[in-house]
Design a protein around this motif. Sequence first.
Motif, mmCIF file in Angstrom:
data_model
loop_
_atom_site.group_PDB
_atom_site.id
_atom_site.type_symbol
_atom_site.label_atom_id
_atom_site.label_comp_id
_atom_site.label_asym_id
_atom_site.label_seq_id
_atom_site.Cartn_x
_atom_site.Cartn_y
_atom_site.Cartn_z
ATOM 1 N N GLU A 25 30.225 33.864 34.962
ATOM 2 C CA GLU A 25 28.964 34.517 34.621
ATOM 3 C C GLU A 25 29.261 35.400 33.408
ATOM 4 O O GLU A 25 29.869 36.461 33.524
ATOM 5 N N TYR A 70 37.612 28.182 38.405
ATOM 6 C CA TYR A 70 36.743 29.310 38.104
ATOM 7 C C TYR A 70 35.303 28.863 37.855
ATOM 8 O O TYR A 70 35.049 27.798 37.295
ATOM 9 N N ILE A 113 34.266 33.686 39.318
ATOM 10 C CA ILE A 113 34.428 33.507 40.760
ATOM 11 C C ILE A 113 35.550 32.500 40.967
ATOM 12 O O ILE A 113 35.454 31.345 40.536
ATOM 13 N N THR A 124 29.857 43.358 32.526
ATOM 14 C CA THR A 124 31.154 42.688 32.433
ATOM 15 C C THR A 124 31.045 41.228 32.860
ATOM 16 O O THR A 124 30.406 40.907 33.870
ATOM 17 N N THR A 125 31.673 40.351 32.097
ATOM 18 C CA THR A 125 31.750 38.939 32.448
ATOM 19 C C THR A 125 32.549 38.785 33.750
ATOM 20 O O THR A 125 33.521 39.500 33.985
ATOM 21 N N LYS A 126 32.117 37.823 34.583
ATOM 22 C CA LYS A 126 32.760 37.628 35.884
ATOM 23 C C LYS A 126 33.203 36.177 36.051
ATOM 24 O O LYS A 126 32.559 35.253 35.534
ATOM 25 N N ALA A 148 37.997 42.362 43.452
ATOM 26 C CA ALA A 148 37.777 42.325 42.008
ATOM 27 C C ALA A 148 39.078 42.657 41.290
ATOM 28 O O ALA A 148 39.670 43.724 41.517
ATOM 29 N N TYR A 159 32.995 47.868 36.218
ATOM 30 C CA TYR A 159 34.002 46.840 35.985
ATOM 31 C C TYR A 159 34.691 47.032 34.633
ATOM 32 O O TYR A 159 35.864 46.683 34.468
ATOM 33 N N LEU A 188 37.335 39.716 31.570
ATOM 34 C CA LEU A 188 36.391 39.501 32.669
ATOM 35 C C LEU A 188 36.981 40.026 33.968
ATOM 36 O O LEU A 188 38.134 40.453 34.016
ATOM 37 N N ILE A 189 36.160 39.999 34.985
ATOM 38 C CA ILE A 189 36.604 40.354 36.329
ATOM 39 C C ILE A 189 36.729 39.076 37.152
ATOM 40 O O ILE A 189 35.786 38.291 37.250
ATOM 41 N N ASP A 190 37.924 38.851 37.705
ATOM 42 C CA ASP A 190 38.136 37.752 38.644
ATOM 43 C C ASP A 190 37.737 38.228 40.044
ATOM 44 O O ASP A 190 38.261 39.232 40.536
ATOM 45 N N LEU A 191 36.803 37.522 40.661
ATOM 46 C CA LEU A 191 36.422 37.801 42.040
ATOM 47 C C LEU A 191 37.178 36.812 42.923
ATOM 48 O O LEU A 191 36.827 35.643 43.022
#
Length: 315
Positions: free
Chosen positions: A99, A96, A85, A81-83, A25, A56, A9-12
Motif C-alpha cells: 500500500e 509482499y 503486508i 507511510t507506505t506499508k 510493524a 510509522y 515502508l513498514i513491514d506488517l
Amino acid sequence: MFVVGGESLIDLVPVSAAADAERMALAGGSPFNCAIALAKLGNEAGFLCPISQDDYGDLLLAPLAAAGVAVLLDERVAAPTTKAIVTFNERMQASYVFERGADRAFTREGLLAALPQQVQLYQIGGFCPILEDDASVWLDVVETALGRGATVSIDINVREKLIEDEAGYRERLDRFLDRAHLVKLSEEDHAWLAPHLTIAEYAGALLERPNCELVVVTLGESGSLAFSRAARGRADIYAPPVFGDTVGAGDSLMAGILTWLGETGALAPGRLGLLDEAALVRTLRFGAVVAGLNCAHKGCVPPSRAEVDAVLSRH
C-alpha cells in the motif's frame, strides 16, 4: 558518501504461522534496509526518500538514526507511510502486498536539491521504474549522480504485484539498467525477467549494456553468483547458528558487496569489470556473511562490522 534512493515502508509481519496471526510493524523497504546496512558496516551512508509525519514515520527514523544514516530529505511529508503486508512460505521466504504512500511524495526539485555534491556510490531502488511519473524523476537523480562521478548500482527487486503495465515497466527498467555499473538480482527476478535465458546468459546480456561491469545473482539457499567482464565466481550462504527469517537478506548482501568493493578499491567504473574469480568469490563471501548474520533475526537487522569480522576471523 554512499547514497541509496528509493522506498522506505513498514513491514506488517505475522507473529506466528497461523493464517489469522497478529502482525507486528517493522521498519523496512529494500533501499532503507541497504542504507542502514551500509552505515552499520562503517560507510558514510545517506538515504533519499520522503518520510511521513505519521507514527510509522517515527518508527522509520529511529533505526536510521541509530545506524548513523543521513536522512537527506529532512522535511517530513503528510502522506501516510507506505506499508507492505508480509507472508512467508514453508521455507520462511517472504512475499509482499503493498500500500504505497509517502515513498512517492517527492518532487524532482526536492530530490535533486537533497543529493550530495560528493557521491561515491548511488544505488537505485527497486520501486523507481514501476510508474512512469516516478521513473522520469528518479532517472534525473541518477543522471545527476553520474555527473558527479558516482558509481551506480541497482537492486532490481521485481515487485510483480505493483506492476500494472509490464511492457512499460520493462522499458523503464531498461533505462535504469543502461546507467548502472553494478546490477544485482535474485533468481526469482531472473525467472520473471528472462525465463528463456539461463542465469549466465542473462548476466552476459546485462554486461553488454553501456555501463554494466558486474552482475550479482542471489540463489536463496544455494548461495550467490557474480559475473564480471573478466570472470565469474560463486559462494555459498553463511548459515547463522540461530535462524530468524530472510527479510532483508538480499539488501544486507548488497550492502556487504558494496562495502567490500569500496574497501578494496574496486568500486569504480573500469575496475569492476576487471575482477577475477578470486576477487569475485571474496566479495560474495563477505556479502554472504552480512546476509547470514541478518537472517539470525526476525525482520531486517543488519550486522555491525565487528560482527562480520568476528565470523570471518573464524572461517
